[in-house]
Design an enzyme around this catalytic site. Sequence first.
Site, PDB file in Angstrom:
ATOM      1  N   LEU A 122      37.088 -33.684  19.581  1.00 35.08           N
ATOM      2  CA  LEU A 122      36.251 -33.284  21.050  1.00 35.08           C
ATOM      3  C   LEU A 122      35.541 -31.989  20.290  1.00 35.08           C
ATOM      4  O   LEU A 122      34.718 -31.999  20.828  1.00 35.08           O
ATOM      5  CB  LEU A 122      37.168 -33.402  22.277  1.00 35.08           C
ATOM      6  CG  LEU A 122      37.529 -34.571  22.963  1.00 35.08           C
ATOM      7  CD1 LEU A 122      38.089 -34.108  24.121  1.00 35.08           C
ATOM      8  CD2 LEU A 122      35.393 -35.281  23.127  1.00 35.08           C
ATOM      9  N   ALA A 123      36.355 -30.883  19.981  1.00 32.78           N
ATOM     10  CA  ALA A 123      36.642 -29.966  18.949  1.00 32.78           C
ATOM     11  C   ALA A 123      37.156 -29.503  18.434  1.00 32.78           C
ATOM     12  O   ALA A 123      38.583 -29.791  18.049  1.00 32.78           O
ATOM     13  CB  ALA A 123      35.904 -28.500  20.618  1.00 32.78           C
ATOM     14  N   ALA A 125      38.735 -25.326  16.767  1.00 30.58           N
ATOM     15  CA  ALA A 125      38.373 -24.504  16.236  1.00 30.58           C
ATOM     16  C   ALA A 125      39.256 -23.948  15.226  1.00 30.58           C
ATOM     17  O   ALA A 125      39.990 -24.250  14.278  1.00 30.58           O
ATOM     18  CB  ALA A 125      39.238 -23.740  17.729  1.00 30.58           C
ATOM     19  N   SER A 126      39.310 -22.314  15.207  1.00 28.28           N
ATOM     20  CA  SER A 126      40.131 -20.985  14.605  1.00 28.28           C
ATOM     21  C   SER A 126      41.646 -22.281  14.052  1.00 28.28           C
ATOM     22  O   SER A 126      42.066 -22.263  13.344  1.00 28.28           O
ATOM     23  CB  SER A 126      39.328 -20.442  14.388  1.00 28.28           C
ATOM     24  OG  SER A 126      40.183 -19.625  16.220  1.00 28.28           O
ATOM     25  N   GLN A 129      42.931 -27.687  17.531  1.00 23.85           N
ATOM     26  CA  GLN A 129      41.732 -28.855  17.507  1.00 23.85           C
ATOM     27  C   GLN A 129      42.041 -29.867  18.408  1.00 23.85           C
ATOM     28  O   GLN A 129      43.279 -29.936  18.700  1.00 23.85           O
ATOM     29  CB  GLN A 129      41.697 -29.466  15.810  1.00 23.85           C
ATOM     30  CG  GLN A 129      40.705 -30.756  15.953  1.00 23.85           C
ATOM     31  CD  GLN A 129      40.460 -31.280  14.413  1.00 23.85           C
ATOM     32  OE1 GLN A 129      40.122 -30.643  13.893  1.00 23.85           O
ATOM     33  NE2 GLN A 129      41.388 -32.110  14.124  1.00 23.85           N
ATOM     34  N   LYS A 144      45.115 -31.011  22.867  1.00 26.09           N
ATOM     35  CA  LYS A 144      45.528 -29.415  22.230  1.00 26.09           C
ATOM     36  C   LYS A 144      46.187 -29.442  21.062  1.00 26.09           C
ATOM     37  O   LYS A 144      47.546 -28.702  21.735  1.00 26.09           O
ATOM     38  CB  LYS A 144      44.821 -28.579  22.742  1.00 26.09           C
ATOM     39  CG  LYS A 144      44.366 -27.188  21.829  1.00 26.09           C
ATOM     40  CD  LYS A 144      44.338 -25.677  22.875  1.00 26.09           C
ATOM     41  CE  LYS A 144      44.109 -24.887  21.992  1.00 26.09           C
ATOM     42  NZ  LYS A 144      43.449 -23.732  22.405  1.00 26.09           N
ATOM     43  N   ASP A 279      37.806 -15.239  25.996  1.00 24.32           N
ATOM     44  CA  ASP A 279      36.523 -16.324  25.112  1.00 24.32           C
ATOM     45  C   ASP A 279      34.998 -17.464  25.892  1.00 24.32           C
ATOM     46  O   ASP A 279      35.250 -18.309  25.565  1.00 24.32           O
ATOM     47  CB  ASP A 279      37.869 -16.794  24.732  1.00 24.32           C
ATOM     48  CG  ASP A 279      37.285 -17.356  22.549  1.00 24.32           C
ATOM     49  OD1 ASP A 279      36.382 -17.037  22.647  1.00 24.32           O
ATOM     50  OD2 ASP A 279      37.752 -19.056  22.341  1.00 24.32           O
TER      51      ASP A 279
END
Length: 301
Positions: A122-123, A125-126, A129, A144, A279
């Site tokens: 879905l996304a 990140a740093s 995921q 996540k 954030d």
Amino acid sequence: MGYRRRLIRTTLVFLKIFLNFRKELALSRRLGYKTTQERMAAAHSKRAKELYDIAVESGGVFIKLCQFFSSRRDIFPEPYIKILSPLQDQVPPVAFEVLEPVLEKAFGDYQTVFRSVDSTPLASASLGQTHRAELHDGTQVVIKILKPDVKKTIDIDFAILFHVFSLLSHFKAVREIVNLLELLDEFVRVTGDELNFLREIHVLKQLKKGLGKFDFLYIPEVHEELCSQDVIVMEYCRGDKISDIAKWQERNNDPVILAQRLVDIYIAQFLELDWIHFDPHPGNILVTANNSFVLLDFGMS
């Protein structure tokens, strides 16, 4: 990329960035701010692209650093903000096979917990995921997962940044603009917090309780019994990124009302609560129907 090569490459890029900043400072004294920005735009764009490329190649901490830089308009010119900002919510994903060992460590045979897991993220990140999944009772969830390489390389990455920033701090022109070691200290602290998913769950629960008075805000439920320090399993929520204006306006959401409500949410955090969601990039704020929000990702809080 080996340690020595990463150190040399990172040092050279930051030295070139410093030289551009020093040139910009000298030009601005002669030509003024606007003319200087126009003359330096190409050079800043080139350096920002080099920094972007290092982040994408190295991943983890370097992506997080560029996300951090992209929010510091008080330090970085517009070309840096423009080129680095996509890393806030458009980080290149890692293959699901890379993440499977993390799930296996958390659950053993993770297929006994999840009926299905979508291998397409879905996304990304740093540090983590997210993947959509379904529990055996039909519940739709999001997993996540902490990227496994992050823990392996984080100490090396921080060491590289410490050496580079220490070197640059010897220049008076740098010290006049920013205290790099203080900036790095803040960055290390925030990144360390984000690596502990159990802390993120605690923050989510506190904000869900503290912001419960807002009927236009929703924070997902967490399946705590399935969570660990490296994995969070939470409710799947639909919505459009707050930056996807055309999409949420199709459902008659009003930008003025949304802006007022978003300010209310954050004022309440600053004045009334012990925790603040720190954030708020577009990927973490979803707009739903009736001028409502879903707030996601509480690692940086």
